[in-house]
Motif scaffolding. Sequence first.
Motif, short mmCIF file in Angstrom:
data_model
loop_
_atom_site.label_atom_id
_atom_site.label_comp_id
_atom_site.label_asym_id
_atom_site.label_seq_id
_atom_site.Cartn_x
_atom_site.Cartn_y
_atom_site.Cartn_z
N PRO A 40 0.16 1.26 3.09
CA PRO A 40 -1.08 0.64 2.61
C PRO A 40 -0.81 -0.21 1.36
O PRO A 40 -0.04 0.20 0.49
N ILE A 41 -1.43 -1.38 1.30
CA ILE A 41 -1.20 -2.32 0.20
C ILE A 41 -2.49 -2.59 -0.54
O ILE A 41 -3.55 -2.77 0.06
N ILE A 42 -2.35 -2.67 -1.88
CA ILE A 42 -3.43 -3.14 -2.75
C ILE A 42 -2.89 -4.40 -3.41
O ILE A 42 -1.90 -4.35 -4.14
N PHE A 43 -3.51 -5.55 -3.12
CA PHE A 43 -3.12 -6.77 -3.82
C PHE A 43 -3.92 -6.83 -5.11
O PHE A 43 -5.12 -6.62 -5.12
N HIS A 44 -3.22 -7.10 -6.21
CA HIS A 44 -3.82 -7.15 -7.54
C HIS A 44 -3.45 -8.51 -8.11
O HIS A 44 -2.33 -8.69 -8.58
N SER A 45 -4.36 -9.47 -8.00
CA SER A 45 -3.96 -10.84 -8.32
C SER A 45 -5.10 -11.69 -8.83
O SER A 45 -6.25 -11.45 -8.50
N ALA A 96 7.83 -13.06 -10.37
CA ALA A 96 8.78 -13.88 -11.11
C ALA A 96 9.65 -14.72 -10.17
O ALA A 96 10.12 -15.79 -10.55
N ASP A 97 9.84 -14.24 -8.93
CA ASP A 97 10.66 -15.00 -7.97
C ASP A 97 9.84 -15.52 -6.78
O ASP A 97 10.34 -15.62 -5.67
N GLY A 98 8.58 -15.85 -7.02
CA GLY A 98 7.76 -16.47 -5.98
C GLY A 98 6.73 -15.54 -5.37
O GLY A 98 6.51 -14.42 -5.84
N GLU A 99 6.09 -16.02 -4.30
CA GLU A 99 5.03 -15.25 -3.64
C GLU A 99 5.56 -13.96 -3.04
O GLU A 99 6.66 -13.91 -2.52
N VAL A 100 4.73 -12.94 -3.07
CA VAL A 100 5.12 -11.58 -2.65
C VAL A 100 4.99 -11.36 -1.14
O VAL A 100 5.34 -10.31 -0.64
N PHE A 101 4.54 -12.35 -0.40
CA PHE A 101 4.21 -12.13 1.01
C PHE A 101 5.36 -11.61 1.88
O PHE A 101 5.11 -10.78 2.75
N PRO A 102 6.62 -12.05 1.69
CA PRO A 102 7.69 -11.46 2.52
C PRO A 102 7.80 -9.94 2.31
O PRO A 102 8.00 -9.19 3.27
N VAL A 138 4.94 -0.53 -7.63
CA VAL A 138 4.20 -1.48 -8.46
C VAL A 138 5.06 -2.74 -8.62
O VAL A 138 6.18 -2.67 -9.13
N VAL A 139 4.53 -3.88 -8.16
CA VAL A 139 5.21 -5.17 -8.32
C VAL A 139 4.27 -6.07 -9.10
O VAL A 139 3.22 -6.48 -8.61
N GLU A 140 4.64 -6.34 -10.34
CA GLU A 140 3.79 -7.10 -11.28
C GLU A 140 4.70 -7.71 -12.33
O GLU A 140 5.48 -7.00 -12.97
N ASP A 141 4.62 -9.04 -12.53
CA ASP A 141 5.52 -9.70 -13.48
C ASP A 141 4.94 -9.86 -14.89
O ASP A 141 5.66 -10.27 -15.79
N GLU A 142 3.69 -9.52 -15.08
CA GLU A 142 3.13 -9.55 -16.44
C GLU A 142 3.31 -8.17 -17.05
O GLU A 142 2.72 -7.19 -16.59
N GLY A 175 -1.40 11.39 -11.17
CA GLY A 175 -0.45 12.40 -10.72
C GLY A 175 0.50 11.90 -9.66
O GLY A 175 1.18 12.68 -8.99
N TYR A 176 0.57 10.58 -9.48
CA TYR A 176 1.46 9.99 -8.49
C TYR A 176 2.75 9.50 -9.16
O TYR A 176 2.78 9.26 -10.36
N ARG A 177 3.81 9.32 -8.36
CA ARG A 177 5.07 8.80 -8.88
C ARG A 177 5.06 7.29 -8.80
O ARG A 177 4.66 6.71 -7.79
N VAL A 178 5.56 6.65 -9.87
CA VAL A 178 5.63 5.19 -9.91
C VAL A 178 7.02 4.75 -9.48
O VAL A 178 8.02 5.25 -9.98
N GLU A 179 7.07 3.82 -8.56
CA GLU A 179 8.31 3.16 -8.19
C GLU A 179 8.23 1.77 -8.82
O GLU A 179 7.41 0.96 -8.45
N GLY A 180 9.05 1.53 -9.84
CA GLY A 180 8.98 0.26 -10.58
C GLY A 180 8.45 0.52 -11.98
O GLY A 180 8.68 1.60 -12.51
N PRO A 181 7.75 -0.40 -12.56
CA PRO A 181 7.29 -1.66 -11.98
C PRO A 181 8.43 -2.69 -11.87
O PRO A 181 9.36 -2.68 -12.66
N TYR A 182 8.30 -3.53 -10.87
CA TYR A 182 9.25 -4.61 -10.65
C TYR A 182 8.57 -5.94 -10.91
O TYR A 182 7.45 -6.15 -10.47
N ALA A 183 9.27 -6.83 -11.62
CA ALA A 183 8.72 -8.15 -11.93
C ALA A 183 8.97 -9.14 -10.80
O ALA A 183 8.35 -10.19 -10.75
N ASN A 184 9.88 -8.79 -9.89
CA ASN A 184 10.14 -9.70 -8.78
C ASN A 184 10.32 -8.94 -7.48
O ASN A 184 10.65 -7.76 -7.47
N LYS A 185 10.10 -9.66 -6.40
CA LYS A 185 10.14 -9.02 -5.08
C LYS A 185 11.56 -8.67 -4.66
O LYS A 185 11.77 -7.75 -3.88
#
Length: 126
Positions: free
Chosen positions: A82-87, A65-71, A14-18, A33-43
Amino acid sequence: MASQPVTHQPRVLVVEDEFIIALDLSETVRDLGYRVEGPYANKGHAFIAIDQEMPDVAILDVMTADGEVFPLADALTEAGVPIIFHSGHITSCEIAQRYPSAQAASKPCPPDRLIAMIETACGHAH
């Protein structure tokens, strides 16, 4: 007494800065029932995490927090995650052009829709 077979518990990055949204996403993932990695506010922190262990699925905010997540999304896509963009910053059409296999949800996303997306992504995870 027979031992239970070990089942794979999918790891969801989970990468989300809010903060409140990050907390809510993490709770939704745990409730499934899944494991969470994060959440991280920056990439940057998320890159460190995936370098140690690649997740099964990723939920990414486009603006961190440190710019666009695309990299980060590029690295995850290359690894077959697999990616879910939440934006609230990008349309699902724009996502589909750049990441045809990704799912996209605009903020705020109804929890049941997000749950369906996570389950779909976990079903496609290898």
